[in-house]
Design a protein around this motif. Sequence first.
Motif, PDB file in Angstrom:
ATOM      1  N   ILE A  54     -36.348-112.233 -12.656  1.00 59.02           N
ATOM      2  CA  ILE A  54     -37.671-112.563 -13.166  1.00 59.02           C
ATOM      3  C   ILE A  54     -38.098-113.993 -12.836  1.00 59.02           C
ATOM      4  O   ILE A  54     -39.279-114.311 -12.822  1.00 59.02           O
ATOM      5  CB  ILE A  54     -37.733-112.348 -14.697  1.00 59.02           C
TER       6      ILE A  54
ATOM      7  N   TYR B  99     -44.359-114.800 -16.396  1.00 55.85           N
ATOM      8  CA  TYR B  99     -44.614-113.870 -17.491  1.00 55.85           C
ATOM      9  C   TYR B  99     -45.577-112.754 -17.114  1.00 55.85           C
ATOM     10  O   TYR B  99     -45.583-111.696 -17.753  1.00 55.85           O
ATOM     11  CB  TYR B  99     -45.119-114.634 -18.714  1.00 55.85           C
TER      12      TYR B  99
ATOM     13  N   ARG C 211     -45.335-111.325 -14.231  1.00 54.78           N
ATOM     14  CA  ARG C 211     -44.566-110.545 -13.260  1.00 54.78           C
ATOM     15  C   ARG C 211     -45.217-110.549 -11.877  1.00 54.78           C
ATOM     16  O   ARG C 211     -45.344-109.520 -11.213  1.00 54.78           O
ATOM     17  CB  ARG C 211     -44.387-109.094 -13.746  1.00 54.78           C
TER      18      ARG C 211
ATOM     19  N   GLN D  87     -40.961-108.677  -7.082  1.00 58.68           N
ATOM     20  CA  GLN D  87     -41.176-107.254  -7.343  1.00 58.68           C
ATOM     21  C   GLN D  87     -40.242-106.460  -6.433  1.00 58.68           C
ATOM     22  O   GLN D  87     -40.587-106.077  -5.331  1.00 58.68           O
ATOM     23  CB  GLN D  87     -42.636-106.886  -7.075  1.00 58.68           C
TER      24      GLN D  87
ATOM     25  N   THR E 196     -37.226-103.029 -10.635  1.00 62.95           N
ATOM     26  CA  THR E 196     -37.904-103.891 -11.610  1.00 62.95           C
ATOM     27  C   THR E 196     -39.356-103.492 -11.824  1.00 62.95           C
ATOM     28  O   THR E 196     -40.026-104.050 -12.681  1.00 62.95           O
ATOM     29  CB  THR E 196     -37.870-105.365 -11.151  1.00 62.95           C
ATOM     30  N   GLU E 197     -39.833-102.517 -11.044  1.00 66.00           N
ATOM     31  CA  GLU E 197     -41.240-102.130 -11.165  1.00 66.00           C
ATOM     32  C   GLU E 197     -41.518-101.609 -12.578  1.00 66.00           C
ATOM     33  O   GLU E 197     -40.757-100.820 -13.139  1.00 66.00           O
ATOM     34  CB  GLU E 197     -41.602-101.028 -10.159  1.00 66.00           C
TER      35      GLU E 197
ATOM     36  N   LYS F 289     -41.293-103.001 -15.375  1.00 69.73           N
ATOM     37  CA  LYS F 289     -40.551-103.614 -16.476  1.00 69.73           C
ATOM     38  C   LYS F 289     -41.250-104.892 -16.918  1.00 69.73           C
ATOM     39  O   LYS F 289     -41.745-105.664 -16.097  1.00 69.73           O
ATOM     40  CB  LYS F 289     -39.118-103.917 -16.051  1.00 69.73           C
ATOM     41  N   SER F 290     -41.281-105.097 -18.206  1.00 76.40           N
ATOM     42  CA  SER F 290     -41.974-106.266 -18.754  1.00 76.40           C
ATOM     43  C   SER F 290     -41.136-107.513 -18.584  1.00 76.40           C
ATOM     44  O   SER F 290     -39.931-107.462 -18.341  1.00 76.40           O
ATOM     45  CB  SER F 290     -42.242-106.057 -20.247  1.00 76.40           C
ATOM     46  N   ALA F 291     -41.807-108.648 -18.741  1.00 77.29           N
ATOM     47  CA  ALA F 291     -41.090-109.918 -18.703  1.00 77.29           C
ATOM     48  C   ALA F 291     -40.045-109.972 -19.806  1.00 77.29           C
ATOM     49  O   ALA F 291     -38.948-110.490 -19.614  1.00 77.29           O
ATOM     50  CB  ALA F 291     -42.079-111.078 -18.842  1.00 77.29           C
TER      51      ALA F 291
ATOM     52  N   LEU G  36     -36.826-108.109 -18.794  1.00 80.25           N
ATOM     53  CA  LEU G  36     -36.053-108.798 -17.769  1.00 80.25           C
ATOM     54  C   LEU G  36     -35.463-110.102 -18.288  1.00 80.25           C
ATOM     55  O   LEU G  36     -34.369-110.497 -17.896  1.00 80.25           O
ATOM     56  CB  LEU G  36     -36.928-109.045 -16.540  1.00 80.25           C
TER      57      LEU G  36
END
Length: 633
Positions: free
Chosen positions: A134, A609, A611, A615, A619-620, A622-624, A627
């Motif tokens: 992240i 934050y 994102r 990428q 990780t697609e 997924k929120s900050a 992660l």
Amino acid sequence: MKDYKNSISIKSPKKGLLITAVLLAQFGFAQTKPEEFKGVIGKTLADSKEYWPELVTAPKGAPNVVWIILDDVGYGASSAFGGLIQTPVLESLANNGLRYTNFHTTAICAPTRSALLTGSNSHKVHVGGFSHTIMSAGFPGWDGRLPSKNGTVAEILRDKGYNTFGVGKYGITPDEDATDAGPFDRWPTGKGFEHFFGFLGSATDQYKPDLIEDQAHVTPDGRHLSEQITDKAISYISRQQKAAPGKPFFLYYSPAAVHAPHQVAQKWSDPYKGKFDDGWDAYREKTIANQKKLGVIPSNAVLPERNPLIADWKKLTPDQKKVYSKFMEVYAGYLTYTDYEIGRLVNYLKEINQLENTVVFVLIGDNGASKEGTLQGAVNRQTYVVGETDETVFQNNLKRIGEIGTPETYTNYPLGWAQATNVPFKDWKQDANSEGGTHNPLIVYYPKGIKTPGIRTQYSHVIDILPTTLDILGIKAPETIREIKQDTIQGYSFYNSLNDAKAVSNHKVQHYYIFGARAIYSDGWKAAAAHHPNSIEAKEALSDPKKAGLLKADFDKDVWELYNINEDFNEQKDLAKKYPEKLAELKKLFDQQAKKNNLYPLIDWSDVYQRKIHQTPGTEGKSAQELLTKANK
């Protein structure tokens, strides 16, 4: 095929395949000629002569080296530098060694550690942010992957006849590599440590740590992590000294302490009951007075005004005072306990008659005091929760006050205590624009090499520790490491100051940058710009939809300030309007340093934050928050 600059091309004689080593060149895997065979090869053994390369050994009597780096400790926390938290072991090392009062870090952990281990600026060695998914990005200064052309201190000393050990926090292994499947070239053992016991991430639970040893995850035994890493460090040294008595060793001792979670046995926090009931304002006043008496700040120093975010202690409710004091009691106990564990290591070296011949560097903090506990303090792991107000957080903390500091909580103290433990500076960790983020205590202890204990005021930076260590040992920085050509180390040795208090600092220019906050130092002058949104503002925007506008960032609107650090060490008088030409000169210098060190593009907390970076598959969507939680395991 396209001809790439600095690439290596080899044409296969059989298949005509063109192999272009673009990545090898980019990441420092440039090959050098292997060592020449110096024997004689005849048709028979009788007319041949064997050749064995001479084994590399350290000079007889070469000193051991121990680097100790603590985590999230402000300048005014430890009693060794005037703070109200008792650290008798650090005091002893300082009293019998040197206190460096003008030493600097990068303002946050991973960049500081990458710069420390390599002796070069963090963006230059690809760790402008973190090695976490992240907080890394696909650019040379940001990908979080230490290049092989920037060898670590462990690699250098290993190849000079030292055994190399590391324990505790590493923090610069990419998340993608941090499984038992590897790859392991960016684990500590891939970076020169012959043995490593600790964790790869930025933070971990003290009783249930995400432990590794060498190249595998291992199960923690339930004891506090600091006890486990100290036992392991002692065992590494003990085994080595039995097998090769007198062989020098390098130890990187890097506790998780005192990064959150603040977890420590009650026997360490109980002695501080009631000690902080008069609050953070009183703490600040007492500490700056102690620092003046100790001589670690100028006698005419003025305490910065309380930050507008921090409440006047006298105006708090009894419940607020009770909860906030409890947080600080735990933090203090945690730091005192950490000092005790360092003492176990020091005492062991003394018992085996190695302490007198050991160079010890103690970095009291890899950045300033942490602002990550928010205004209220934290007992939960979540970085932010949508719709959660300060009052909600406080009431939860009050309800769980008896659990603060225990394994059941993920404790971090309130922002007011971070300001208090950062005396005499303003601002905090992450604030690369401010001395409060970058100015940390440094202790150098070396009985055989330091004639007279004392205080040193020369400007220095974390990249200077490696070249100074090499100078003490009489070792030149290698041109190659394991046949890989090395970049020039960027740090400046301050070896000349060990026995000369008036020695002039060789480090004249230094840039700083952490997720938008930035500064440039040039021979006593400093230009700096705070950036918005900072991490606190970004979290507010994500937890409160009404504040979404805070996420809008504009680097051109950041206000630059100017300070004469030689006369105003804690940044009280902004001279930007008085000397606009000087400010313009320094801003230009920052741009030059940024280009030289791969700092661009500018990436900030808003990008993190929202994102906007890294990428990658997996990780697609997924929120900050998801992660960040994974990164801090």
